[in-house]
Write a protein that holds these residues in place. Sequence first.
Motif, PDB file in Angstrom:
ATOM      1  N   ALA A 153       7.259   5.719   6.157  1.00  0.00           N
ATOM      2  CA  ALA A 153       8.245   5.177   7.107  1.00  0.00           C
ATOM      3  C   ALA A 153       7.751   3.940   7.858  1.00  0.00           C
ATOM      4  N   ASP A 154       7.790   4.004   9.190  1.00  0.00           N
ATOM      5  CA  ASP A 154       7.489   2.782   9.947  1.00  0.00           C
ATOM      6  C   ASP A 154       5.995   2.460   9.986  1.00  0.00           C
ATOM      7  N   ARG A 155       5.184   3.297   9.331  1.00  0.00           N
ATOM      8  CA  ARG A 155       3.757   2.993   9.281  1.00  0.00           C
ATOM      9  C   ARG A 155       3.416   2.075   8.119  1.00  0.00           C
ATOM     10  N   VAL A 156       4.397   1.880   7.195  1.00  0.00           N
ATOM     11  CA  VAL A 156       4.142   1.109   5.979  1.00  0.00           C
ATOM     12  C   VAL A 156       3.598  -0.285   6.286  1.00  0.00           C
ATOM     13  N   ARG A 157       4.199  -0.943   7.299  1.00  0.00           N
ATOM     14  CA  ARG A 157       3.783  -2.318   7.595  1.00  0.00           C
ATOM     15  C   ARG A 157       2.328  -2.385   8.044  1.00  0.00           C
ATOM     16  N   GLN A 158       1.949  -1.501   8.969  1.00  0.00           N
ATOM     17  CA  GLN A 158       0.571  -1.564   9.457  1.00  0.00           C
ATOM     18  C   GLN A 158      -0.426  -1.175   8.368  1.00  0.00           C
ATOM     19  N   THR A 180       7.451  16.178 -14.492  1.00  0.00           N
ATOM     20  CA  THR A 180       8.321  15.934 -15.632  1.00  0.00           C
ATOM     21  C   THR A 180       9.286  14.794 -15.334  1.00  0.00           C
ATOM     22  N   LYS A 181       9.626  14.647 -14.043  1.00  0.00           N
ATOM     23  CA  LYS A 181      10.577  13.607 -13.693  1.00  0.00           C
ATOM     24  C   LYS A 181      10.063  12.794 -12.519  1.00  0.00           C
ATOM     25  N   LEU A 182      10.199  11.490 -12.608  1.00  0.00           N
ATOM     26  CA  LEU A 182       9.794  10.633 -11.499  1.00  0.00           C
ATOM     27  C   LEU A 182      11.002   9.868 -10.992  1.00  0.00           C
ATOM     28  N   THR A 183      11.083   9.739  -9.676  1.00  0.00           N
ATOM     29  CA  THR A 183      12.196   8.987  -9.112  1.00  0.00           C
ATOM     30  C   THR A 183      11.684   7.606  -8.700  1.00  0.00           C
ATOM     31  N   ASP A 184      12.596   6.768  -8.235  1.00  0.00           N
ATOM     32  CA  ASP A 184      12.173   5.422  -7.828  1.00  0.00           C
ATOM     33  C   ASP A 184      12.045   5.317  -6.307  1.00  0.00           C
ATOM     34  N   GLU A 185      11.816   6.475  -5.627  1.00  0.00           N
ATOM     35  CA  GLU A 185      11.811   6.454  -4.162  1.00  0.00           C
ATOM     36  C   GLU A 185      10.701   5.581  -3.577  1.00  0.00           C
ATOM     37  N   ILE A 186       9.631   5.344  -4.341  1.00  0.00           N
ATOM     38  CA  ILE A 186       8.541   4.536  -3.816  1.00  0.00           C
ATOM     39  C   ILE A 186       8.880   3.041  -3.874  1.00  0.00           C
ATOM     40  N   ALA A 187       9.873   2.684  -4.711  1.00  0.00           N
ATOM     41  CA  ALA A 187      10.196   1.269  -4.909  1.00  0.00           C
ATOM     42  C   ALA A 187      10.568   0.566  -3.601  1.00  0.00           C
ATOM     43  N   SER A 188      11.335   1.264  -2.752  1.00  0.00           N
ATOM     44  CA  SER A 188      11.762   0.639  -1.495  1.00  0.00           C
ATOM     45  C   SER A 188      10.579   0.470  -0.547  1.00  0.00           C
ATOM     46  N   VAL A 189       9.610   1.383  -0.637  1.00  0.00           N
ATOM     47  CA  VAL A 189       8.407   1.268   0.186  1.00  0.00           C
ATOM     48  C   VAL A 189       7.622   0.019  -0.236  1.00  0.00           C
ATOM     49  N   ILE A 190       7.529  -0.170  -1.551  1.00  0.00           N
ATOM     50  CA  ILE A 190       6.779  -1.326  -2.063  1.00  0.00           C
ATOM     51  C   ILE A 190       7.432  -2.645  -1.615  1.00  0.00           C
ATOM     52  N   LYS A 191       8.742  -2.650  -1.553  1.00  0.00           N
ATOM     53  CA  LYS A 191       9.451  -3.851  -1.077  1.00  0.00           C
ATOM     54  C   LYS A 191       9.009  -4.215   0.333  1.00  0.00           C
ATOM     55  N   ILE A 192       8.890  -3.221   1.191  1.00  0.00           N
ATOM     56  CA  ILE A 192       8.456  -3.477   2.574  1.00  0.00           C
ATOM     57  C   ILE A 192       7.011  -3.986   2.596  1.00  0.00           C
ATOM     58  N   GLU A 195       6.432  -7.625   2.032  1.00  0.00           N
ATOM     59  CA  GLU A 195       6.703  -8.535   3.151  1.00  0.00           C
ATOM     60  C   GLU A 195       5.463  -8.719   4.024  1.00  0.00           C
ATOM     61  N   GLU A 196       4.537  -7.782   3.965  1.00  0.00           N
ATOM     62  CA  GLU A 196       3.378  -7.805   4.853  1.00  0.00           C
ATOM     63  C   GLU A 196       2.108  -8.272   4.170  1.00  0.00           C
ATOM     64  N   SER A 197       2.058  -8.152   2.869  1.00  0.00           N
ATOM     65  CA  SER A 197       0.779  -8.336   2.202  1.00  0.00           C
ATOM     66  C   SER A 197       0.984  -8.859   0.786  1.00  0.00           C
ATOM     67  N   ASP A 198       0.028  -9.669   0.325  1.00  0.00           N
ATOM     68  CA  ASP A 198       0.107 -10.129  -1.066  1.00  0.00           C
ATOM     69  C   ASP A 198      -0.800  -9.293  -1.956  1.00  0.00           C
ATOM     70  N   LEU A 199      -1.225  -8.153  -1.447  1.00  0.00           N
ATOM     71  CA  LEU A 199      -2.095  -7.251  -2.191  1.00  0.00           C
ATOM     72  C   LEU A 199      -1.335  -6.637  -3.371  1.00  0.00           C
ATOM     73  N   PRO A 200      -2.013  -6.455  -4.503  1.00  0.00           N
ATOM     74  CA  PRO A 200      -1.337  -5.765  -5.602  1.00  0.00           C
ATOM     75  C   PRO A 200      -1.002  -4.316  -5.221  1.00  0.00           C
ATOM     76  N   CYS A 201       0.105  -3.806  -5.773  1.00  0.00           N
ATOM     77  CA  CYS A 201       0.511  -2.415  -5.531  1.00  0.00           C
ATOM     78  C   CYS A 201       0.448  -1.652  -6.846  1.00  0.00           C
ATOM     79  N   ALA A 202      -0.163  -0.489  -6.806  1.00  0.00           N
ATOM     80  CA  ALA A 202      -0.192   0.354  -8.005  1.00  0.00           C
ATOM     81  C   ALA A 202       0.361   1.723  -7.645  1.00  0.00           C
ATOM     82  N   ILE A 203       1.109   2.302  -8.598  1.00  0.00           N
ATOM     83  CA  ILE A 203       1.746   3.602  -8.332  1.00  0.00           C
ATOM     84  C   ILE A 203       0.984   4.720  -9.049  1.00  0.00           C
TER      85      ILE A 203
END
Lengths: 258, 394
Positions: A153-158, A180-192, A195-203
């Motif tokens: 949640a709001d801790r993502v930016r820090q 067995t099934k993965l959702t895309d719920e992390i995608a919106s977190v990665i979008k945030i 905005e804060e960092s140019d660090l690579p993101c890995a899932i």
Amino acid sequence: MSKIKNAFGKGKALIAYITGGDPNIETTGRLIRAIAAAGADLIEIGIPFSDPIAEGPVIQGASARALAAGCTTDRLFDLVMELRKDLETPLLFMTYANPVFAYGTERFMQRSAAAGIDGLIIPDTPYEEREEFAGACRQYGIDLLSMVAPTSADRVRQIGKAAEGFLYCVSSLGVTGVRTKLTDEIASVIKIVREESDLPCAIGFGISTPEQAKQMAAYADGVIIGSAIVKLIAEYGENSIEPVAAYIAQIKKAITEQ
Amino acid sequence: MRKGRFSQYGGQYAPETMMGALQELEREYRRWRNDPTFEAELAALLKNYAGRPSLLYYAEKMTRDLGGAKIYLKREDLNHTGSHKINNVLGQTLLAKKMGKTRVIAETGAGQHGVATATAAALMDMECEVFMGKEDTARQALNVYRMQLLGAKVHPVTSGTQTLKDAVNETMRAWVTRIADTHYVLGSVMGPHPFPTIVRDYQRIIGAEIKAQILAAEGKLPAAILACVGGGSNAIGAFYDFITDQSVRLIGCEAAGRGVDTAETAATIATGKVGIFHGMKSLFCQDDFGQIAPVYSISAGLDYPGIGPEHAMLWEKGRAEYVPVTDDEAVAAFEYLSRTEGIIPAIESAHAVAHAMTIAKEMTPEQIIVINLSGRGDKDVAAIARYKGVSLYE
């Protein structure tokens, strides 16, 4: 720029996890070389812990086997030192807070750096407790990785601002292990995060099939695979080099085909 | 930034997947803790359902027999469900209900906390699942059935040493797997912030009552308060309101198992060192590489390799003392209290009784000792019979 961040320079990165010392130190050494040769861009070596609370049954089992086989933090330092004679692939240690703290945080980082470890993941040390280890990591040039989850949640930016190396994005709730099934719920977190960092993101968490790897790689700069590899090691033991290498190559191919 | 600290101890060493829930819990706890409606509801439950205040009983025969300090027993064993665990469980389950949660999960060692949680869940219409080490499900088979009778699902935990610490591991894993509708009713003053504070706040009623009761009965404070310590919830509950009363010795009794010089012990202060585990920095039994030690005690409720962070602080500051008590001493005290006062204590609480028997003799009749009798011993009768080599038809 850190060696870890660099590993993301050539398309989607594949990060492979194995538990150090399962089934024994010698096999771990051969596995790491084979995984690197098969196309992994980064390798996480788990220092086994007696009580891995963020792990599902597969990695719990590997930790127990490794400890029973006599794996210790010192033996893994020695192994990394040996591998580093000719292995270029960035290496990370993944372990819990207590093995690092008990070793002596500064001594742990000093030995990690001397052995050629590039980064550290401590799943039971969130952003709020980062300073427990961050100072010593900085002093010895070890990247201290951060994790974000769909519930951050709001801790993502820090978290994003403080992160080093790459950002470990937890795919979904729960512990490590095949889903067995993965959702895309992390995608919106990665979008945030973006905005804060140019660090690579890995899932990571739950990725096992080439299709899942491909699906998750679309949202991020790389994927982390652990339990699926550890499962092969549990099945084939000392003979797991070939099946693991074949599996890594297959996943690498799937995420490269984007 | 360093929240939930007791000097260097405590903190929030939890996986990222748990952090959202911990912060929600802290927020909601702060919101409800001073809410008059919540306070009134909890007070009513404690009075009408749990049976508080619990008695402070003058153990006259024991006092005469030991020939030293005047001994009082704080009768937490008389609470509904038979131990102090209900105090915390009613608080947390009511809080969970206010938070809109529909499911509670809990770890349990001896089964006391699991039974209390299953009870509160039945009362407040919550779904309930309890995680219990497989070894403990065998040691405390009756409590497993009690939980099932109360409508809870019991999961035997087969990982690790199959005891309390593994039950905590598994409950934490279960929590992060289904966190939105679920509250983890942690049973002791341990774990990541805010649990050590919340559990202490719900248990401090023990010490608050002791203070009022002893002042009414004797017109003075006790010389010492004794309580057994695993994670340390009944002890912190009994100690907390006396921390600033420097004349009152606070004595925690740890499970030494077969002795602190053997590997078969659970005495954390005596044999552990500083570490980070189960969400907190505190003292833990561990090896040189930080692997958590497989601890042992006859008492499933004290069979835990750590201690709550506030106890670690009280120990470091020298405000509280912690002493190891062996299985043999605890069993002797279990039998002694049964025969002398007609009160069968929980084997956990018997550790505190044992140490009181030692120190009472060295004290004067003007001095008062309060033993926190944290639970009743019905659950332990079969195990004690086995320990004594008596075969029972169950």
